[in-house]
Motif scaffolding. Structure first.
Motif, PDB file in Angstrom:
ATOM      1  N   THR A 170     -11.281  -3.756   8.132  1.00 38.02           N
ATOM      2  CA  THR A 170     -10.133  -3.137   7.440  1.00 38.02           C
ATOM      3  C   THR A 170      -9.144  -4.176   6.937  1.00 38.02           C
ATOM      4  OG1 THR A 170     -10.342  -1.125   8.771  1.00 38.02           O
ATOM      5  CG2 THR A 170      -8.236  -1.484   7.667  1.00 38.02           C
ATOM      6  N   LEU A 181     -12.275   1.262  -4.222  1.00 41.40           N
ATOM      7  CA  LEU A 181     -11.545   0.738  -3.062  1.00 41.40           C
ATOM      8  C   LEU A 181     -12.496  -0.113  -2.241  1.00 41.40           C
ATOM      9  CD1 LEU A 181      -8.812   0.908  -1.481  1.00 41.40           C
ATOM     10  CD2 LEU A 181      -9.865   2.777  -0.175  1.00 41.40           C
ATOM     11  N   GLN A 202      -9.125   5.904  -3.561  1.00 42.23           N
ATOM     12  CA  GLN A 202     -10.554   5.940  -3.865  1.00 42.23           C
ATOM     13  C   GLN A 202     -10.886   7.046  -4.858  1.00 42.23           C
ATOM     14  OE1 GLN A 202     -13.607   4.533  -1.064  1.00 42.23           O
ATOM     15  NE2 GLN A 202     -14.313   6.643  -1.007  1.00 42.23           N
ATOM     16  N   TYR A 209     -13.222   3.876   1.607  1.00 40.19           N
ATOM     17  CA  TYR A 209     -12.496   4.773   2.505  1.00 40.19           C
ATOM     18  C   TYR A 209     -13.280   5.099   3.771  1.00 40.19           C
ATOM     19  CZ  TYR A 209     -10.613   8.989   4.526  1.00 40.19           C
ATOM     20  OH  TYR A 209     -10.129   9.904   5.426  1.00 40.19           O
ATOM     21  N   TRP A 234       0.813  -1.214   0.000  1.00 40.40           N
ATOM     22  CA  TRP A 234       0.000   0.000   0.000  1.00 40.40           C
ATOM     23  C   TRP A 234       0.850   1.269   0.000  1.00 40.40           C
ATOM     24  CZ3 TRP A 234       0.098   3.729   3.817  1.00 40.40           C
ATOM     25  CH2 TRP A 234       0.673   3.383   5.047  1.00 40.40           C
ATOM     26  N   LEU A 267     -12.884   2.374   6.220  1.00 46.14           N
ATOM     27  CA  LEU A 267     -11.528   2.295   6.758  1.00 46.14           C
ATOM     28  C   LEU A 267     -11.278   3.406   7.774  1.00 46.14           C
ATOM     29  CD1 LEU A 267      -9.486   1.532   3.511  1.00 46.14           C
ATOM     30  CD2 LEU A 267     -10.653  -0.075   5.037  1.00 46.14           C
ATOM     31  N   GLU A 268     -11.739   4.610   7.466  1.00 46.10           N
ATOM     32  CA  GLU A 268     -11.523   5.736   8.371  1.00 46.10           C
ATOM     33  C   GLU A 268     -12.158   5.471   9.728  1.00 46.10           C
ATOM     34  OE1 GLU A 268     -12.015  10.567   8.304  1.00 46.10           O
ATOM     35  OE2 GLU A 268     -13.643   9.347   7.485  1.00 46.10           O
ATOM     36  N   ALA A 282      -5.538   5.772   1.323  1.00 48.47           N
ATOM     37  CA  ALA A 282      -6.849   5.226   0.960  1.00 48.47           C
ATOM     38  C   ALA A 282      -7.716   6.287   0.279  1.00 48.47           C
ATOM     39  CB  ALA A 282      -7.549   4.687   2.203  1.00 48.47           C
ATOM     40  N   ARG A 283      -7.639   7.524   0.772  1.00 40.92           N
ATOM     41  CA  ARG A 283      -8.413   8.602   0.170  1.00 40.92           C
ATOM     42  C   ARG A 283      -7.954   8.848  -1.271  1.00 40.92           C
ATOM     43  NH1 ARG A 283      -6.874  12.301   3.292  1.00 40.92           N
ATOM     44  NH2 ARG A 283      -8.299  11.837   5.000  1.00 40.92           N
ATOM     45  N   LEU A 299      -4.622   6.328   5.883  1.00 40.12           N
ATOM     46  CA  LEU A 299      -5.903   6.898   5.475  1.00 40.12           C
ATOM     47  C   LEU A 299      -5.732   7.893   4.335  1.00 40.12           C
ATOM     48  CD1 LEU A 299      -7.707   7.354   8.902  1.00 40.12           C
ATOM     49  CD2 LEU A 299      -8.103   5.584   7.153  1.00 40.12           C
TER      50      LEU A 299
END
Length: 264
Positions: A240, A72, A67, A76, A31, A79-80, A63-64, A60
């Motif tokens: 997650t 994703l 997405q 997101y 990642w 996950l957040e 991830a943002r 995070l």
């Protein structure tokens, strides 16, 4: 499929093999690899990102970004929320009793103290000393971390935790997990599990949790224990990077692949 250290993920190969059988071409990427072009993938599936607990803000932010250029899974927003266990306060279902500060601890025979951002029992302590529990919680607060103080439940050593695995919102399988904080437990003990048929009240509670989440989930692991009165309670909703116990049920990888195929 994202990873922190693919070499430690023994679910990687059965998962990728099941994807191939379902006509899905997949590969593993770290990642945090800046060289990866995430927009080149139709879907990015978050999996063994077990180092996020040390770098949550960075994870995070990644991830943002992902997405914004592709799909994703899980998304997101999930996950957040899910990477900080304070989400438990808002589930609206029975959870393990939790005290969220170092002050005025309840009078319990034994305590489990951990930060709200953690994984794999990292920075988690079991103690029968109330003052020690308060001190540990205060140290977390002083470091800017939210403490979680819970009673140690003896049932985890007799009945064990029950983890229900859902793919695409459907129950795939369930396992009995060994107690991670039992006296004399080793890492090998903690990794052991066995298939279990969940009781109807456990399935009902797990599905209440899933119903309350307003997002499409590729996977979910709902970890339950029983309180002293016998009623089930959520210890965690893993959305997650949960270990999915794919090697415990021969049909589980195919169910995961089918759920992913439906979402592509």
């Amino acid at each position: 499929m994202t990873s922190a250290d693919a070499d430690t993920d023994d679910e990687r190969e059965p998962m990728l093999a099941a994807w191939r059988e379902a006509g899905i071409e997949g590969c593993v990427e770290r990642w945090d690899d800046a060289a990866v072009d995430w927009s080149s993938y139709d879907v990015v599936v978050v999996r063994s990102v077990w180092d996020y607990v040390l770098r949550r803000a960075e994870f995070l932010a990644w991830a943002r970004r992902v997405q914004s250029v592709t799909r994703l899974l899980n998304p997101y927003a999930v996950l957040e929320s899910n990477t900080d266990k304070t989400y438990l306060r808002d589930l609206g279902v029975p959870i393990v009793p939790t005290h969220w500060s170092a002050r005025e601890l309840p009078d319990w025979p034994e305590y489990v103290v951990k930060p709200s951002v953690s994984g794999g029992a990292r920075d988690t302590t079991r103690t029968a000393d109330r003052a020690e529990a308060a001190r540990l919680a205060a140290e977390l607060e002083a470091a800017g971390r939210t403490p979680m103080v819970q009673p140690y439940l003896d049932m985890v050593e007799s009945e064990g935790e029950t983890s229900l695995l859902y793919f695409g919102g459907r129950l795939s399988h369930a396992v009995r997990r060994s107690a991670m904080l039992a006296a004399g437990a080793t890492d090998a003990d903690n990794a052991r599990a066995q298939l279990r048929t969940p009781a109807p009240d456990q399935v009902e509670l797990a599905e209440k949790v899933l119903t309350a989440i307003p997002h499409v989930l590729l996977y979910a692991r709902i970890d339950l224990v029983r309180l002293p009165g016998g009623e089930p309670a959520v210890i965690e909703a893993e959305l997650t990077e949960p270990y999915l116990f794919l090697n415990y049920d021969p049909a589980a990888p195919a169910r995961f692949a089918a759920a992913l195929r439906e979402l592509i």
